[in-house]
Design an enzyme around this catalytic site. Structure first.
Site, PDB file in Angstrom:
ATOM      1  CB  SER A  65       1.053  -5.709   2.652  1.00 43.31           C
ATOM      2  OG  SER A  65       0.276  -4.895   3.485  1.00 43.31           O
ATOM      3  CE1 TYR A  73      -3.899   1.896  -0.157  1.00 41.49           C
ATOM      4  CE2 TYR A  73      -3.971   1.973   2.243  1.00 41.49           C
ATOM      5  CZ  TYR A  73      -4.514   2.305   1.009  1.00 41.49           C
ATOM      6  OH  TYR A  73      -5.683   3.034   0.958  1.00 41.49           O
ATOM      7  CG  ASP A  90      -0.177  -8.996   9.994  1.00 39.69           C
ATOM      8  OD1 ASP A  90      -0.288  -7.794  10.316  1.00 39.69           O
ATOM      9  OD2 ASP A  90      -0.021  -9.371   8.824  1.00 39.69           O
ATOM     10  CG  HIS A 128       1.997  -6.441   7.857  1.00 32.26           C
ATOM     11  ND1 HIS A 128       0.960  -7.219   7.395  1.00 32.26           N
ATOM     12  CD2 HIS A 128       2.227  -5.513   6.900  1.00 32.26           C
ATOM     13  CE1 HIS A 128       0.568  -6.765   6.211  1.00 32.26           C
ATOM     14  NE2 HIS A 128       1.344  -5.745   5.885  1.00 32.26           N
TER      15      HIS A 128
END
Length: 319
Positions: A183, A92, A273, A302
């Site tokens: 992700s 992202y 995560d 993550h």
């Protein structure tokens, strides 16, 4: 071990919280029809590189809504016959990354295409034109318009369109194309494999864009999902539209796309995560009906997952 989510036994049977819109399938069928009707006007612009093994190109195509979308495309300089290809999707707000890190794939005889998502850190256009806020992120962009205006609808379709373009490259075997990313890239890997069923192998890593309502209920609408909190605080502080909002987000929820996947899937998840909670990832994984396997990292969140790049490389050797 410590828990930040459901126990593992419950994760293995969890099927998600976010509502699925009643017209979900027809919504995406219409989107694919719109995409296929486009003339993508593919353009390959040579990039000067010192690589002795790869030809490098800036690839541009016209996506749904008229935006010019960019990807980096590399192919082996010396290749006899058609060869496999790998699609790469970034995290992202990021971009397609450097040319250098794709050369390992090319050295093994693969073509590589790495997408720049619209409106993020790369060269793809974001033409905008939506009603309401665009603050904080792209999940909520277009949320106040018809669902066809949601930006992640366009980005999901971009992944499928890129796959179709690569599959039509004269040097690529269209039956030997894979996809991977982490992700957001993991979510886009799921979306791509769902919307282009010709994807043979998919390796999503801790996928984003899954089970938004679960994220909210866990009070983890922070970091990557902060825009959900921002939207409610500014535009629905009493949560009077909560059911409507989460149902609309269901159109761009990868867990609902997962049953459309036909290729084999290798998914990786870290049980610690707190960016993309494990349950949201399992909601998507548990809906995949195609052949699948799961790499579980109990002590990782993550972050980089040891040995996973090698595992994905060996998995893609099956192309």
């Amino acid at each position: 071990m410590p828990l930040i989510d459901k126990p593992l036994a419950e994760l293995h049977v969890y099927t998600g919280r976010n509502p699925r819109p009643a017209d979900f399938d027809s919504f995406w069928d219409a989107g694919l029809a719109e995409m296929r009707a486009l003339d993508p006007k593919v353009e390959l612009v040579p990039y000067r590189s010192s690589s002795t093994i790869a030809e490098c190109f800036d690839l541009y195509f016209t996506g749904v809504g008229g935006a010019r979308v960019h990807a980096k495309y590399l192919r082996p300089k010396k290749s006899t016959g058609k060869h496999p290809a790998v699609l790469l999707f970034h995290g992202y707000t990021g971009n397609a990354g450097d040319w250098f890190d794709k050369l390992a794939w090319v050295s093994q005889g693969y073509s590589v295409a790495a997408l720049d998502c619209r409106g993020q850190g790369g060269k793809s256009q974001d033409l905008g034109g939506v009603t309401g806020t665009t603050m904080r992120g792209q999940i909520i962009r277009g949320l106040d318009d018809a669902p066809q205006q949601m930006l992640f609808r366009q980005i999901f379709l971009d992944t499928a369109q890129l796959a179709r373009i690569v599959m039509r490259m004269p040097e690529v075997d269209p039956q030997r194309v894979g996809a991977t990313g982490s992700s957001q890239g993991g979510g886009l890997t799921l979306a791509c494999a769902a919307l282009e069923p010709g994807i043979k192998l998919a390796a999503p890593v801790f996928p984003f864009l899954c089970d938004y309502q679960r994220v909210w209920e866990m009070d983890l609408a922070i970091n990557a999902y902060e825009e959900l909190r921002t939207y409610f605080r500014q535009f629905d502080p009493l949560h009077q539209r909560e059911a409507e909002i989460f149902t609309k987000l269901g159109y761009i929820d990868c867990q609902h796309l997962a049953p459309r996947i036909r290729g084999e899937v290798l998914m990786a998840v870290g049980l610690m995560d707190q960016i993309c909670p494990p349950s949201t990832q399992f909601a998507a994984y548990n809906k995949i009906t195609a052949p699948k396997q799961l790499a579980i990292y109990p002590d990782y969140g993550h972050e980089g997952l040891p040995g996973l790049s090698d595992t994905i490389f060996e998995f893609m050797a099956g192309l």
